[in-house]
Design a protein around this motif. Sequence first.
Motif, PDB file in Angstrom:
ATOM      1  N   ILE A  77       1.030  -1.075   0.738  1.00  8.63           N
ATOM      2  CA  ILE A  77      -0.482   0.385   0.246  1.00  8.63           C
ATOM      3  C   ILE A  77       0.819   1.382   0.153  1.00  8.63           C
ATOM      4  O   ILE A  77      -0.003   2.399  -0.521  1.00  8.63           O
ATOM      5  N   PHE A  78       2.380   1.046   0.660  1.00  8.71           N
ATOM      6  CA  PHE A  78       2.701   2.761   1.288  1.00  8.71           C
ATOM      7  C   PHE A  78       3.644   2.318  -0.110  1.00  8.71           C
ATOM      8  O   PHE A  78       4.250   3.407  -0.663  1.00  8.71           O
ATOM      9  N   ASN A  79       3.879   1.408  -1.378  1.00 14.55           N
ATOM     10  CA  ASN A  79       4.328   1.761  -2.298  1.00 14.55           C
ATOM     11  C   ASN A  79       4.518   2.647  -3.945  1.00 14.55           C
ATOM     12  O   ASN A  79       3.310   2.290  -4.201  1.00 14.55           O
ATOM     13  N   GLU A  80       4.328   3.758  -3.828  1.00 20.11           N
ATOM     14  CA  GLU A  80       4.220   4.904  -4.473  1.00 20.11           C
ATOM     15  C   GLU A  80       4.539   4.042  -6.118  1.00 20.11           C
ATOM     16  O   GLU A  80       3.813   4.847  -6.493  1.00 20.11           O
ATOM     17  N   GLU A  81       5.351   3.073  -5.897  1.00 20.88           N
ATOM     18  CA  GLU A  81       5.673   2.545  -7.575  1.00 20.88           C
ATOM     19  C   GLU A  81       4.621   2.260  -8.696  1.00 20.88           C
ATOM     20  O   GLU A  81       4.087   1.643  -9.265  1.00 20.88           O
ATOM     21  N   LEU A  82       3.561   1.749  -7.805  1.00 19.69           N
ATOM     22  CA  LEU A  82       2.135   1.036  -7.847  1.00 19.69           C
ATOM     23  C   LEU A  82       1.174   2.134  -8.006  1.00 19.69           C
ATOM     24  O   LEU A  82       1.377   2.944  -7.462  1.00 19.69           O
ATOM     25  N   SER A  83       0.293   1.147  -9.289  1.00 17.44           N
ATOM     26  CA  SER A  83      -0.644   2.356  -9.424  1.00 17.44           C
ATOM     27  C   SER A  83      -1.708   2.568  -8.338  1.00 17.44           C
ATOM     28  O   SER A  83      -2.436   2.020  -7.120  1.00 17.44           O
TER      29      SER A  83
END
Length: 220
Positions: A77-83
Amino acid sequence: MRKIAPDERQMMRKTYVKKLIHVIRTHGFLSLTIQEMARTMNLSRASLYNYFSSKEDIIMELTNLCIDYINEAGQTIFNEELSYSLRLQKVFEQAVLSAVYASDIYVQDLRKSCPHLYEKKMQAKKEQLSIIYTFYENGMKAGFFNELNISILILQDETVIEKLVNTSFLMEEEMSLKQALSDYYAAKKIQILKHEYVQNTENENINEMVDCILKKLTAV
């Protein structure tokens, strides 16, 4: 009996405590005896002690299992590389599995009998909610999500999903768990995503996503 390697023993501990989740989420664990736990785990009482030293050790493993999942989901959820769409699915999945892993009756029993584990669980939940709150907040700032009260969004998931995973409710409403989760997530998308982004995810296979969640639940 052959000596059990540490890695194998840890893996089996997780496998066995998962067998307890349904009975503990519905009835708690304070009234459960070691013998009843062993029976639910398909172990003899003697075999149980090859993996666990006590009832508290069993509850500790179950609590750690819950916390490990929260931490793993939080990283996604914290991974801003994911949409945002993909991470919204993870928020939903986490809410479903949290409802199964950590029911109110289990948490209350934990508070009464294992305060140190209760505090550890509550700290993990606090961090979980902070990550979800920041995710929604950033999505709104980015113009991807509608401007909504984030605290109510989180409360809504906790309240509704706790009801949806209740077998009695599903029987009363003549719904399968898959249908209930699919319909709720479809409504959640319309509520949260701005109109143009809902259209962009029209071809998203909600059933496939829910099937993936249900597959994880069958391992519980």
